[in-house]
Each structure stands twice: as structure tokens, then as C-alpha cells.
Design an enzyme around this catalytic site. Structure first.
Site, mmCIF file in Angstrom:
data_model
loop_
_atom_site.group_PDB
_atom_site.id
_atom_site.type_symbol
_atom_site.label_atom_id
_atom_site.label_comp_id
_atom_site.label_asym_id
_atom_site.label_seq_id
_atom_site.Cartn_x
_atom_site.Cartn_y
_atom_site.Cartn_z
ATOM 1 N N VAL A 11 0.855 -1.312 -0.013
ATOM 2 C CA VAL A 11 -0.034 0.088 -0.159
ATOM 3 C C VAL A 11 0.914 1.389 0.111
ATOM 4 O O VAL A 11 0.692 2.135 -0.693
ATOM 5 C CB VAL A 11 -0.789 0.021 1.179
ATOM 6 C CG1 VAL A 11 -1.725 1.015 1.150
ATOM 7 C CG2 VAL A 11 -1.980 -1.252 1.081
ATOM 8 N N THR A 120 -5.463 -0.240 6.907
ATOM 9 C CA THR A 120 -7.157 -0.696 7.238
ATOM 10 C C THR A 120 -7.009 -0.891 8.753
ATOM 11 O O THR A 120 -6.142 -1.613 9.193
ATOM 12 C CB THR A 120 -7.363 -1.987 6.842
ATOM 13 O OG1 THR A 120 -7.015 -1.791 4.973
ATOM 14 C CG2 THR A 120 -8.502 -2.532 6.882
ATOM 15 N N GLU A 152 -7.452 2.744 1.508
ATOM 16 C CA GLU A 152 -7.468 2.458 0.016
ATOM 17 C C GLU A 152 -7.980 1.245 -0.621
ATOM 18 O O GLU A 152 -8.602 0.514 0.414
ATOM 19 C CB GLU A 152 -5.695 2.126 -0.263
ATOM 20 C CG GLU A 152 -5.035 1.305 0.657
ATOM 21 C CD GLU A 152 -5.453 -0.435 0.332
ATOM 22 O OE1 GLU A 152 -5.675 -0.356 -0.863
ATOM 23 O OE2 GLU A 152 -5.546 -1.027 1.373
ATOM 24 N N ASN A 212 -14.695 -5.034 1.321
ATOM 25 C CA ASN A 212 -14.145 -6.099 1.036
ATOM 26 C C ASN A 212 -14.934 -7.345 1.481
ATOM 27 O O ASN A 212 -15.069 -8.469 0.936
ATOM 28 C CB ASN A 212 -12.723 -6.323 1.898
ATOM 29 C CG ASN A 212 -11.693 -5.520 1.119
ATOM 30 O OD1 ASN A 212 -11.986 -5.121 -0.049
ATOM 31 N ND2 ASN A 212 -10.460 -5.263 1.821
ATOM 32 N N PHE A 253 -17.000 -10.011 -9.780
ATOM 33 C CA PHE A 253 -16.840 -10.552 -8.247
ATOM 34 C C PHE A 253 -17.949 -11.840 -8.268
ATOM 35 O O PHE A 253 -18.315 -12.161 -6.946
ATOM 36 C CB PHE A 253 -16.549 -9.827 -7.137
ATOM 37 C CG PHE A 253 -15.278 -9.419 -6.773
ATOM 38 C CD1 PHE A 253 -14.781 -8.279 -7.711
ATOM 39 C CD2 PHE A 253 -14.546 -9.767 -5.832
ATOM 40 C CE1 PHE A 253 -13.467 -8.066 -7.838
ATOM 41 C CE2 PHE A 253 -12.918 -9.581 -6.007
ATOM 42 C CZ PHE A 253 -12.631 -8.542 -6.558
ATOM 43 N N ALA A 256 -16.876 -18.152 -10.014
ATOM 44 C CA ALA A 256 -16.968 -19.252 -9.233
ATOM 45 C C ALA A 256 -15.592 -20.121 -9.338
ATOM 46 O O ALA A 256 -14.720 -19.895 -10.343
ATOM 47 C CB ALA A 256 -18.005 -20.372 -9.335
ATOM 48 N N CYS A 264 -6.223 -9.626 2.034
ATOM 49 C CA CYS A 264 -7.269 -8.843 2.586
ATOM 50 C C CYS A 264 -8.619 -9.782 2.851
ATOM 51 O O CYS A 264 -9.158 -9.688 3.939
ATOM 52 C CB CYS A 264 -7.662 -7.774 1.786
ATOM 53 S SG CYS A 264 -6.321 -6.359 1.764
ATOM 54 N N LYS A 324 -3.934 -14.890 -6.972
ATOM 55 C CA LYS A 324 -4.326 -14.593 -8.410
ATOM 56 C C LYS A 324 -3.419 -14.044 -9.503
ATOM 57 O O LYS A 324 -2.429 -13.808 -8.870
ATOM 58 C CB LYS A 324 -5.489 -13.437 -8.042
ATOM 59 C CG LYS A 324 -4.744 -11.908 -7.474
ATOM 60 C CD LYS A 324 -5.651 -10.776 -7.584
ATOM 61 C CE LYS A 324 -5.364 -9.505 -7.245
ATOM 62 N NZ LYS A 324 -6.132 -8.359 -7.181
ATOM 63 N N ARG A 331 0.035 -14.862 0.286
ATOM 64 C CA ARG A 331 -0.768 -14.773 1.567
ATOM 65 C C ARG A 331 -2.172 -15.258 1.263
ATOM 66 O O ARG A 331 -2.935 -14.694 0.542
ATOM 67 C CB ARG A 331 -0.748 -13.327 1.870
ATOM 68 C CG ARG A 331 0.538 -12.928 2.637
ATOM 69 C CD ARG A 331 0.747 -11.500 2.942
ATOM 70 N NE ARG A 331 0.515 -10.533 1.804
ATOM 71 C CZ ARG A 331 0.517 -9.239 1.959
ATOM 72 N NH1 ARG A 331 0.430 -8.481 3.202
ATOM 73 N NH2 ARG A 331 0.491 -8.311 0.863
#
Ligand code: UDX
Length: 469
Positions: A11, A120, A152, A212, A253, A256, A264, A324, A331
Site C-alpha cells: 500500500v 486498514t 485504499e 471487502n 466478483f 466461481a 485482505c 491471483k 498470502r
């Protein structure tokens, strides 16, 4: 404007580099000597598209200056932005870094500076933030400064673009009676015409988390719906496509597959449930979101088992390790627990990810995991391949060519990212999640009992069609 960014992780570094690129004079304060040394050499210690170039150019023309001490970096700044980590290694909140950071930074802030918290924050910490900062100022006989939350919403893999073209700017006001802090922060975002929401500090804190939590909820919804699609012979992508044009829903989002990972979503859903429980509230929806998500690995293993019957002694290739595409972040990456499960079941697991740091990190984190240097190497001799991260290069793989190197031609597509028709045409047995055309999962898939599944050269498995679950 003179800005100091404290904490140069994913970040903070994006914030510092993008602000420098916008022409601000930025000081980056980082306590980790290893990270600081790497940055001084111009090396960004994680993969973030576009960031290396921004950092290199900002360092070379000294719009970004690095330091490891609050003495050197805080007193001259008009805005001091805190971006230190608030997530513990075990998926819980940790406020020790933020507490330490406040202790070092707040007494040194110029009287006309404003403190901006971009990390956060846990709500239980955010609730007392103005009083905490005021206490630290009073302890050294200094006047109070504005205290703002500026969460953010940047995604790894597109963090630079997300910073430069944000969907919204959220400013949570903990203390700013004159409005000078908000005015300064608004000037920082002069590069964008994104809507600005000026709200209370707790609303900004909860708004960040809620975004989130909502994204995670959508993904778990899509994954539950994928099971319904399988039961009735529907296709999740077609079903989502019918929902997406509705402006109340949208299509984002709702992909599947193996579920959500990263730094996060998984931890914040769980942390929020835990935090709220301590206040005597329950969160049945969030609990279900986590339960559905952690169950995705079971579904994946079930798919493989339906094809292979017994995983012991089988060689399984995993394509993708990062949580991803576009990042080398491991993480809460589903790949890690998946690999552990398969290894525990007696399989030999060979994994490949295009990111060297992801390969190296996974090798360190998962005992027994074998790492290949190319996708082709990982696929050679495999009894089945599992797609874990939908890097574009995996969709573009020469699937027709590599089939000859595999022992059995079985694909479990954990991201519904591969071309089902093409793979089946090439001779693969294919299972996605809620996807029509999957050969091993759909009750109503075209019946072809007795079809031998495997490379044309070595057909090895007779597949019983039907539901895998
Ligand atoms: C997230 C938020 O999107 C971002 O706004 C916030 O600032 C940080 O957390 P990030 O963790 O980078 O960003 O990843 P994101 O793109 O949200 O994806 C999270 C996970 O969900 C990934 O594992 C991804 O594969 C998975 N996902 C995403 C799905 O399984 N299905 C989808 O439809 C979308």
C-alpha cells in the site's frame, strides 16, 4: 506538497511512488532494513505491474527520498500518511506496528501538518484514534493536528492503476475542526475526478472493511450458486451473465472456483466476525462466507478424487501458486493448502507459477512440494493438472501439444478459466465448477460411459460420469 509515507509495503510504496509521479515531494519511511536496501538499489520487493518504473524514476530525480528514521522524515511534511501493516501473520488484527508508528511519528508532526491513516484499521482501534493522537501531542506540549482516515481500495496486480484512477476517495474525519486537513488531502487527489466521500472516521473504517466483506460475500454466493448449477445442469457463467445487466447487481466478483485468497478478503472476513463477537454480536452471514470459501479446497480435491479414485501415488500438476494473477503474493493463497492436502493424501505435487518469488515462497512454505521452472515441465508425467491461478499464459498453453507428455489427460479448472470445448476436443477429461460441458461433474453432461480418458497414446482411466459431490 511535501508528503511522508510511513511503511513501504504494497500500500505505502504504491502511494509514495504515485504521489511522486504526480509531482509531490515524497519521503518514504521504512523500518525494515532489508526492504529499504532493496528499494535503494531500485528493486521493488514484490511484483506490482508498473511500480518498478515509477519507483526507479522517482528515486532518480529525488522526488522520492528514502529514510529509516522518523527524525529524518516527518517534521517537514505537510501530510504524513501511515501505511504500516495491521494484519497479524495468523490472520488476526495486530495494532502493535501502528501503535509504535504513532509513538514515533505523532510527536514530530509539524503543527500545520495533518496525519492521514491509510492502513486498514480494526474498528476497536479506530474508535479511539483521535484521542490517542491528541494524547501523544499533549504529552510533548504540541498543538493538536488533523487526524484523517483515508482507506485504499487498490487491488494487487492493478494497484498503480487503481491509485491513479480510483473509484472513489474516502476521507474519514477523526479530528479536523478547521477543515485544513481535509483540504490538504483533497489537494493530494487533484489528479482524479473520482467522487470524494467525507464521512466520520468510523464510517470510513467500516466502509473500507464492508467493501471487502461484500466482495467476499459475492464470491461465496457465486460458489454456492455453482453447486446449484451443477445439480440442475446449469452453467454458472451463463447464469451470472443473465444477472449482470441489472444495475442493482452487476457482474463483478461472481466468478466461481477455488474461492478468494490474498492478504485482505479471507482475513478481514474472519477478523470482523471475531471482533464483533467480542461485542456480543453474531455474524451468521460472514461465518457462512468463510465456511463456503474454505470448503472450496474440499470441492477441488473431490473433483480430482472423482477422476483419479485414489490420490496416493499420483502425480498432480498445479498451475499457478499466487493468490491471483498479476501478483507474486502467496498470502492466504488457496494453492498452499491445496498442495498440503494433496501431499497429505499421498500425491506427488509439482507446481509452476510464472512468478519466481511465488515459486520460491511456495517451496519454503509447503514441505514436499516440487517446483517446476516451466508449465511444460510441471505437466510432464502428470496424472492430472489443477489450474489454481488463472494466469493468461495457462489459457494460452498448447494444450493439444502437451497432452502427449502427460500420463493422463485430466484437468480440474479451479478458476473456470480454460476453454472447456477445446480441452474436451483435445481429449482431456475436464471438471470446472458449475460449468456446463465439464465431463466429470455435471449430472446431465452428455453420457459417454466407457469413454477412455487420457492421452491418445496412453488411455488410462475410465471415467464414471455424474456428480463428483
Ligand atoms: C482486495 C480488494 O479487491 C481491494 O479493493 C482491497 O483494497 C484489497 O483487497 P486483492 O486482495 O488484491 O484486493 O484481490 P481481489 O482482486 O479482490 O481478489 C481477491 C481474491 O478473490 C482472489 O483470490 C481472486 O482470485 C478471488 N476472486 C475474485 C474470485 O474467486 N472470484 C471473483 O469473482 C473475483
Amino acid at each position: 506538497m511535501r508528503v511522508t509515507v510511513v511503511g513501504l509495503g504494497a500500500v505505502g510504496l504504491v502511494t509514495a511512488a504515485c504521489l511522486a509521479a504526480d509531482g509531490h515531494e515524497v519521503v518514504g519511511l521504512e523500518a525494515d532494513p532489508g526492504r529499504l536496501d532493496a528499494l535503494r538499489r531500485g528493486e521493488v520487493p514484490f511484483h506490482e505491474p508498473g511500480l518498478d518504473a515509477l519507483v526507479t524514476s522517482a528515486l532518480s530525480d529525488r522526488r522520492l527520498v528514502l529514510t529509516d528514521t522518523a527524525e529524518g522524515g516527518v517534521a517537514q511534511a505537510r501530510l504524513v500518511i501511515l501505511a504500516v501493516g495491521t494484519h497479524g501473520p495468523d490472520g488476526s488484527w495486530q495494532s502493535a506496528s501502528m501503535v509504535q508508528c504513532l509513538l514515533e511519528v505523532v510527536p514530530r508532526l509539524a503543527d500545520d501538518a495533518a496525519l492521514v491513516i491509510r492502513s486498514t484499521l480494526p474498528p476497536d482501534f479506530a474508535v479511539g484514534i483521535a484521542a490517542r493522537v491528541a494524547g501523544l501531542r499533549r504529552a510533548v506540549g504540541r498543538s493538536l493536528v488533523p487526524v484523517l482516515l483515508n482507506p485504499e481500495f487498490t487491488r494487487e496486480g492493478s494497484a498503480v492503476r487503481d491509485f491513479q484512477r480510483p473509484s472513489r476517495i474516502v476521507i474519514g474525519v477523526a479530528h479536523d475542526p478547521s477543515g485544513a486537513g481535509v483540504a490538504a488531502l483533497k489537494r493530494l487527489y487533484a489528479h482524479t475526478d473520482a467522487p470524494i466521500r467525507i464521512v466520520g472516521a468510523m464510517d470510513a473504517c467500516l466502509g473500507k472493511l464492508a467493501a471487502n466483506l461484500f466482495l467476499a460475500t459475492r464470491i461465496s454466493f457465486a460458489n454456492e450458486l455453482a453447486g446449484v448449477c451443477e445439480e440442475y445442469g446449469g452453467d454458472i457463467e451463463a447464469v451470472v451473465d443473465t444477472m449482470a445487466p441489472d444495475p442493482r447487481i452487476g457482474g463483478y466478483f461472481l466468478r466461481a472456483g477455488l474461492g478468494f485468497g490474498g492478504s485482505c478478503l479471507p482475513s478481514q472476513v474472519q477478523m470482523m466476525s471475531r471482533a464483533v463477537r467480542e461485542h456480543g454480536l453474531s455474524t451468521p452471514l460472514l461465518d457462512a462466507v468463510t465456511q463456503i470459501n474454505t470448503g472450496r479446497i474440499d470441492h477441488f480435491v473431490d473433483r480430482l478424487t472423482a477422476f483419479l479414485e485414489d490420490l496416493a501415488g499420483k502425480r498432480i500438476c498445479l498451475l499457478g501458486l499466487a493468490f491471483k494473477p498479476g501478483t507474486d503474493d502467496l498470502r492466504d493463497a488457496p494453492s498452499l493448502n491445496l498442495a498440503r492436502r494433496l501431499i497429505a493424501a499421498g500425491a506427488t505435487v509439482v507446481a509452476y507459477d510464472p512468478m519466481p518469488r511465488a515459486r520460491q515462497g511456495a517451496a519454503n512454505l509447503v514441505p514436499g512440494l516440487l517446483i517446476a521452472e516451466t508449465a511444460a515441465e510441471a505437466l510432464t508425467g502428470a496424472d492430472a493438472v489443477g489450474l489454481v491461478t488463472e494466469w493468461p499464459e495457462f489459457a494460452a498453453l498448447d494444450w493439444e501439444g502437451v497432452i502427449a507428455s502427460m500420463r493422463r489427460a485430466i484437468v480440474v479448472d479451479g478458476r473456470n478459466a480454460l476453454d472447456v470445448g477445446r480441452l474436451i476436443e483435445a481429449g482431456y477429461a475436464y471438471a470446472g465448477f458449475g460449468r456446463a460441458g465439464s465431463t466429470g461433474t455435471l449430472q446431465d453432461a452428455p453420457r459417454d460411459e466407457g469413454r477412455r480418458v487420457g492421452s491418445p497414446a496412453e488411455p488410462v482411466l475410465t471415467l464414471a460420469l455424474g456428480r463428483a459431490e
